[in-house]
Scaffold this active site. Structure first.
Site, PDB file in Angstrom:
ATOM      1  N   ASP A 261       0.759  -1.258   0.000  1.00  0.00           N
ATOM      2  CA  ASP A 261       0.000   0.000   0.000  1.00  0.00           C
ATOM      3  C   ASP A 261       0.792   1.311   0.000  1.00  0.00           C
ATOM      4  O   ASP A 261       0.761   2.070  -0.944  1.00  0.00           O
ATOM      5  CB  ASP A 261      -0.956   0.019   1.208  1.00  0.00           C
ATOM      6  CG  ASP A 261      -1.931  -1.137   1.193  1.00  0.00           C
ATOM      7  OD1 ASP A 261      -1.723  -2.087   0.418  1.00  0.00           O
ATOM      8  OD2 ASP A 261      -2.909  -1.107   1.960  1.00  0.00           O
TER       9      ASP A 261
ATOM     10  N   GLU B  80      -0.355  -9.536  12.090  1.00  0.00           N
ATOM     11  CA  GLU B  80      -0.238  -9.168  10.678  1.00  0.00           C
ATOM     12  C   GLU B  80       1.201  -8.823  10.297  1.00  0.00           C
ATOM     13  O   GLU B  80       1.660  -9.118   9.193  1.00  0.00           O
ATOM     14  CB  GLU B  80      -1.162  -7.969  10.411  1.00  0.00           C
ATOM     15  CG  GLU B  80      -1.226  -7.531   8.970  1.00  0.00           C
ATOM     16  CD  GLU B  80      -2.185  -6.361   8.770  1.00  0.00           C
ATOM     17  OE1 GLU B  80      -2.647  -5.780   9.779  1.00  0.00           O
ATOM     18  OE2 GLU B  80      -2.469  -6.030   7.614  1.00  0.00           O
TER      19      GLU B  80
END
Ligand SMILES: *[C@@H]1O[C@H](CO)[C@@H](O)[C@H](O)[C@H]1NC(C)=O
Length: 829
Positions: free
Chosen positions: A592, A789
């Site tokens: 991202d 994560e």
């Protein structure tokens, strides 16, 4: 003969498989997934967004779920109900300790907020013509320190969507109707796909939370309550509505709470606020058994408890019993453990039993997180010219186009997939899935092939697959509206090709066994398709047209411009650019907020996408080779060479000695933009650098440099020296990601295992990096009860999404990688 595909893996002997491998070629290809193998995947915890939600992988069928809460005081009940997996709600870890998609497994839930440890066991029983039967056992134990008379309300529900029916058999007709059921609750049902079946919710064991308030005379807690309702289909997944006016956010579980609300209102009317029944009586559903498409079954316990749900297909020879569950759980957990050690055994120095438990838990959660999703998707296909992103300032045009809200519902589609995280991302993500399937293919090749096929079946006629699959209203309820829309010119890393590559590796190692049966049979072949080369090829042949269309879609939509800017390169064609970028993000790249050229420019070239395309092309070449399409294979070989050459010509920066993105500067010249980090080592990560590549030394040095990418907790996403290190969202600007680290450690191992100038350096890097990665994920799991994560490169702490048992589970494969140091190299950890 072919392997006994109907059997589950524990029953297939290696010898049978090896024999079958040589004989199978003589036969005509059979369907790749035969009925028995397919049936064994029918039922599962395929609603992974729930703590315990079973369903078959059929579009409209039976759904089940489980809710529970400590019901000891009126103040806390509203926060205590558990149903959908949520982050930070007093959960001290939960998940599958052992799970296999064919047979079942065991999950434990440490619900500290409710002072309760819950175990959910789920086992399958093959047989009959309708995909078999199953049993589930739900067991609660008050945690150490909880009061011995801990009161817990438990609700199991079953619902049917579409055609079909369910009926709670009223075993206690007559005067006691209102009071509830004694003994087992029986629900008879049928659907077109499942045929007729019987579901028994057993009386169970454990003390019931009886009391002396007069309300108990009318409706005694020694009994079980059943509420059958007929509800509109769209609302079936919502089992909990806001019961409490001040918790408007809790918009699930609507139906259960409305049943409880009726009870509460009646008690308020009857007894007034002063003389209310105790909470454990107050929070009970109505007892209204009968017909309906949803049935809730509630029990209220004091202290430890246990009950079973027995689902028997009428077509099977016998009904499932509680004794069956007991013996089956024993046998499947022990064969799970045995097989785990054959397939994914942690290698030294990770020999302590606790590492094995850790590895089993992560793997089981990955597999236990596989879900089945069905529903429509939101897509914007209003192909305005601005979507080509060919003009300077294109991202403003794109933003305007998006704001016109031209999206429409498409589908319905179905998807069988693993997921990144049960509480936060309980749905399919294209680039995550390739990583998920790398451990899974070692365990169950057929299951993997079914998931791959399910993904490719989502492709549209142009070859596009949406990168995030948010199918149906239940899935959408978790996603903010602006992120729901998918755009048919947006790509995502084509990681499923990493898995197809792994499949071909397995096929070729099987083929080489044909000439040399000295080697042990690879355990990945416990599944049938890979043990049957003809079936495997047939699978690839069937899939090939889709793969080609998908590949061509990438080439025609994500191309980068070489000619308009007089760029010099071996090939004038092979260059790539992600579409869908904004100044701050390239969400489509998966990385991202990784720093990219500023401002965005239509002349940009992205080295990560170029590398993915190289990997994809090589994989296509190997697939074409495997199915004997030599023309295509030759074509892919040419493209692969062009990509490998162009990576150096277009992306290697001599000054910086690294790979960089390229853009166009104010003088209309092509220039490199170098932010050292994952992007700069992408050609290496995707396997495109040969062990004798001239660039390899610089790549390894960059990875190994503590001032740049190396940390004690794994390889950082961005170099510590980069001016943007750790800034702004800091999502891909310093944290350690396990999926990228897996690719890195895997490539370093290859260098360490092949003679060459960098072998020695690679060997020492490999050993250290492997330990750093495992220790980081392991320690954080020990401390918090969860996989995460990403990991902090300074402290090693797990961060962002909790219970991220998607690609973080690749640590299972890292543990199973070889130890190159031998016994004397290092101490046991
Ligand atoms: C496998 O099962 C699924 C449903 O679970 C069904 O849709 C599919 O057609 C089956 N495939 C075969 C080959 O039986």
């Amino acid at each position: 003969m072919t392997p006994s595909r109907g059997s589950h893996w524990p029953h297939i002997s290696i010898a049978t498989l090896c024999t079958s491998l040589f004989l199978a070629t003589a036969q005509a290809a059979e369907p790749v997934f035969d009925k028995a193998s397919n049936d064994s995947l029918l039922w599962g915890p395929y609603r992974p967004n729930l703590y315990f939600g079973l369903r078959p992988r059929l579009p409209k069928s039976v759904l089940t779920g489980l809710l529970w809460a400590r019901v000891e005081d009126f103040q806390t009940v509203q926060n205590n109900f558990r149903h959908t997996c949520e982050q930070h709600e007093g959960m001290a870890g939960y998940g599958w300790d052992a799970y296999d998609s064919r047979t079942g497994g065991v999950q434990t839930i440490h619900d500290s907020g409710n002072s309760l440890d819950l175990t959910t066991e789920f086992v399958k029983f093959p047989g009959g013509t309708n995909g078999g039967s199953w049993g589930a056992r739900i067991r609660g134990t008050p945690q150490a320190g909880a009061s011995a008379d801990l009161k817990t309300a438990v609700v199991f529900y079953a619902a049917v969507e579409g055609l079909g029916s369910l009926e709670a058999q009223n075993v206690d007709e007559g005067e006691n109707q209102e009071r509830g059921f004694e003994g087992d609750v029986v629900i008879n049902g049928q659907t077109p796909d499942l045929g007729e079946f019987k579901m028994v919710i057993s009386e169970g064991k454990g003390k019931r939370a009886v009391h002396s308030h007069p309300s108990g005379d009318d409706k005694g807690l020694e009994r079980t309550f059943v509420h059958s309702v007929q509800i509109p289909e769209e609302a079936l997944w919502q089992a909990k509505r806001e019961l409490f006016a001040n918790t408007a956010q809790r918009d699930h579980e609507a139906i259960l709470f409305s049943s409880m609300k009726t009870t509460i209102d009646a008690y308020i009317e009857q007894y007034g606020q002063e003389k209310m029944p105790p909470p454990w009586q107050t929070y009970t559903i109505q007892n209204r058994p009968g017909q309906g498409n949803m049935h809730m079954i509630q029990k209220v316990f004091e202290g430890p408890f246990e009950f079973d749900v027995l689902f028997s297909s009428t077509s099977a020879e016998k009904l499932v019993t509680s004794e069956d569950i007991t013996s089956k759980v024993k046998s499947i957990t022990s064969s799970f453990s045995e097989r785990f050690l054959e397939v994914l055994k942690p290698q030294p120095p990770f020999t302590r039993a606790r590492y094995e438990e850790f590895s089993k838990s992560l793997f089981s959660n990955l597999v236990g997180g596989i879900g089945y999703f069905y529903g429509d998707a939101v897509v914007d296909r209003s192909y305005a010219p601005e979507y080509d992103e060919e003009n300077e300032g294109f991202w403003q045009e794109t933003a305007e186009a998006r704001a016109r809200n031209q999206q429409k519902l498409e589908g319905p589609y179905e998807l069988f997939t693993s997921i990144p995280s049960r509480p936060f991302f309980p749905r399919g993500f294209l680039w995550d899935e390739g990583f998920h399937l790398l451990p899974i293919i070692d365990w169950d090749v057929d299951l993997t092939l079914q998931i791959i096929k399910s993904w490719f079946n989502l492709m549209d006629e142009n070859g596009w697959i949406g990168r995030e699959q948010i199918l149906g209203a239940e899935a959408r309820s978790k996603v903010p509206a602006e992120f729901q829309v998918q755009y048919p010119h947006y790509a995502n890393p084509p990681t499923l090709f990493l898995v197809l590559d792994a499949f071909i590796d397995k096929l070729s190692s099987a083929a080489s066994l044909g000439s040399n049966d000295q080697q042990p049979m690879s355990s990945g072949f416990a599944s049938s398709a890979a043990a049957d080369p003809e079936a495997a090829k047939q699978y690839l042949r069937d899939l090939y047209p889709l793969l080609k269309r998908h590949y061509q879609w990438y080439r025609s939509t994500q191309w980068g411009d070489i000619k308009s800017y007089d760029r010099e390169a071996f090939s004038s064609k092979e260059a790539y650019r992600w579409r869908g970028r904004t100044p701050a993000h390239i969400l489509t790249s998966g990385l991202d907020d990784y720093p990219r050229p500023q401002p965005p420019h239509p002349g940009e070239l992205h080295v990560d996408l170029m590398s993915w395309m190289g990997m994809m092309t090589r994989s296509m070449k190997r697939i074409a080779d495997t199915i004997a399409d030599s023309d295509d294979a030759a074509e892919y070989a040419k493209i692969e060479e062009a990509i490998v050459r162009n990576i150096d010509d277009l992306h290697w920066d001599k000054e910086e000695k690294t790979y960089c993105d390229a853009t166009i500067d104010d003088y209309e010249e092509s220039v490199h933009v170098c932010h050292k980090g994952y992007i700069s080592i992408f050609p290496f990560m995707t396997g495109l650098l040969a062990p004798d590549s001239k660039r390899l030394g610089a790549v390894l040095d960059l990875i190994a440099d503590e001032e740049e990418l190396w940390s004690e907790h794994g390889i950082r996403s961005l170099s510590r020296r980069d001016e943007l290190y750790g800034t702004e969202e800091n999502y891909w600007r310093s944290p350690v990601w396990i999926n990228m680290n897996y690719l890195i450690v895997r490539e370093i191992l290859k260098v360490a295992q092949s003679p060459g100038p960098h072998q020695k350096q690679a060997r020492s890097m490999y050993t250290k990096l492997r330990i750093n990665l495992v220790e980081t994920v392991y320690k954080s799991w020990e401390e918090t009860g969860f996989a995460w994560e990403q990991y902090n490169p300074e402290s090693g702490a797990g961060q962002r999404t909790q219970h991220f048992t998607g690609w973080t589970s690749l640590v299972v494969k890292i543990m199973a990688m070889p130890d190159l140091e031998g016994k004397s190299g290092h101490d046991e950890l």
